[in-house]
Enzyme design. Sequence first.
Site, PDB file in Angstrom:
ATOM      1  N   GLU A 201       0.848  -1.203   0.000  1.00 40.44           N
ATOM      2  CA  GLU A 201       0.000   0.000   0.000  1.00 40.44           C
ATOM      3  C   GLU A 201       0.883   1.253   0.000  1.00 40.44           C
ATOM      4  O   GLU A 201       0.731   2.144   0.851  1.00 40.44           O
ATOM      5  CB  GLU A 201      -0.984  -0.018   1.176  1.00 40.44           C
ATOM      6  CG  GLU A 201      -1.914  -1.204   1.111  1.00 40.44           C
ATOM      7  CD  GLU A 201      -3.128  -1.154   2.054  1.00 40.44           C
ATOM      8  OE1 GLU A 201      -3.204  -0.234   2.885  1.00 40.44           O
ATOM      9  OE2 GLU A 201      -3.992  -2.039   1.929  1.00 40.44           O
ATOM     10  N   GLU A 335      -4.765  -8.887  -0.176  1.00 39.44           N
ATOM     11  CA  GLU A 335      -5.521  -8.581   1.056  1.00 39.44           C
ATOM     12  C   GLU A 335      -6.983  -8.501   0.689  1.00 39.44           C
ATOM     13  O   GLU A 335      -7.376  -7.660  -0.138  1.00 39.44           O
ATOM     14  CB  GLU A 335      -5.062  -7.263   1.693  1.00 39.44           C
ATOM     15  CG  GLU A 335      -3.707  -7.363   2.361  1.00 39.44           C
ATOM     16  CD  GLU A 335      -3.334  -6.133   3.167  1.00 39.44           C
ATOM     17  OE1 GLU A 335      -4.241  -5.439   3.686  1.00 39.44           O
ATOM     18  OE2 GLU A 335      -2.121  -5.871   3.288  1.00 39.44           O
TER      19      GLU A 335
END
Length: 531
Positions: A201, A335
């Site tokens: 991220e 994820e």
Amino acid sequence: MTLAQGASRLIHCLFVCFTLIAAPMTALAADKVELSVDVSKAGAKIDRNIFGQFAEHLGHGIYDGIWVGPDSTIPNTRGIRNDVVAALRALKVPNVRWPGGCFADDYHWRNGIGQRAATLNPNWGGVIEPNAFGTHEFMDFIDQIGSNAYVSVNVGSGTPREAAEWLEYMTAAQPTTLAKERAANGHPAPYKVPYLGIGNESWDCGGNMSAEYYLSRLKIYSHFVRNFNPAQQQGSQQMLKIAVGPGGNEPRFTEWTETIMKAYQQHTWSWDFNGLSMHNYTVNWQHKLPSEGFGENEYAQSLKSTLEMDGLIAKHSAIMDKYDPEKKVALVVDEWGGWYAPLPGSNPAFLLQQNSLRDGILAALNVNIFARHADRVRGANIAQMINVLQAMILTDKEKMTVTPTYYVFKMYVPFQDATFVPVTFDAGTYTHGDISLPRVDAIAAKDTAGKLWLEITNVDPDQPVEIEASIAGVTAKSATGETLTAPKVDSVNTFDTPSAVAPKPISAKAQGGKVVLKLEPKSVTVVSIEQ
Ligand code: AHR
């Protein structure tokens, strides 16, 4: 088709088709859904890596969940819980992503080898990170559960040199100073690192980078962070590098995928990647839903939201197709899962939640979406393995229970590396208030031994469904498998009632006609077709 051909098909059908009647389950009248399975139209391989797990240094995911230390009274092998290992072995976990998550961009690997340094975990509650579980313990855990390492290196607060040295420490066979240090720490043989995550991220907790800035970091890391293991230099054994990709539906993520994939199209010998990560949680950030003690409203909302995964994959796959029409780069949804409100009384930064029948159904719907995109989605990691978010396992000191999501992953083991077989059906509609969802979902696949498997999810929480399946190209004799349901959509397993939600056997005999399976409301069913 001529009339004669039609008549001959009908006669053929009367001979080879059959009826499979599932064990009687409910007195409610079941609606009928016709499924057509066509084995002659087999598609892409369902990469077993879509059943990957994610274990971050977060809450009790690692400490207490996996690691109790060698001196613990909880039965363990070199500090790793035996009960957890035994449960996970049954899932045939293809890979475990570690050490984060946001934690990965704060992680400095040297703190977790030799003499351990106590540090802090600023992302997840600011608690002490003892670093007792480091590289060697992770690799031991991977070995004990029979899995593969997916290591995420620190791009946010680390350097290319730090990451390169970590890889050399783990993988060098020659007697470099780092390889000798590894040997002195107990592991002379090089470790295998099949999957490498380059940051996490990076558009947010991984450094708030722009796509262009991340891209320049990616080029550097992908060149210098080398795997030296002699067994990983050729063909399919080579380490796969996974770049940071999109994280949701916002326009900035479309731009992110565009930027990274456009650059990929023009990449040179000196930099490369093999996978693009995607994160997508089933969550309402403004008002997180409860993980237990909820009703049909929350059930329907969660499933509606989870089905958005399909559109998101389609959107980013289309961008990838533009720059990589040969589909060399995998989309890795590393994820995903249900993210709910923390359990009352728990540390909110530990992301501890219960796991209900709803989550088992949610898992099945997502896995089916991944399977339908098997040509591009070749990896996925549910968040997270133990005690965090949509977990497989919950522990409390010496107690342990597996969750409904665990059982769904177990039931799906035959789909690992199986070949996707198309199923056509009219799903019907389940409506609750202003939410309407497909009532039924299904996938089929042929495993490596040639056996045909069928998964059917009945989303409707009240109505059973009668599945009438015609399977072209297969002469079936019986169907056997398991079905997972429970009295309520929010039924959970607890340490005192660990089997409240557990699969039951389902089997059916061939009777002539078609395959007929009567499935309970809110259920996930996997059967193999015996020929
Ligand atoms: O899984 C919890 C967190 O969610 C991860 O650390 C991060 O990558 C994501 O935002």
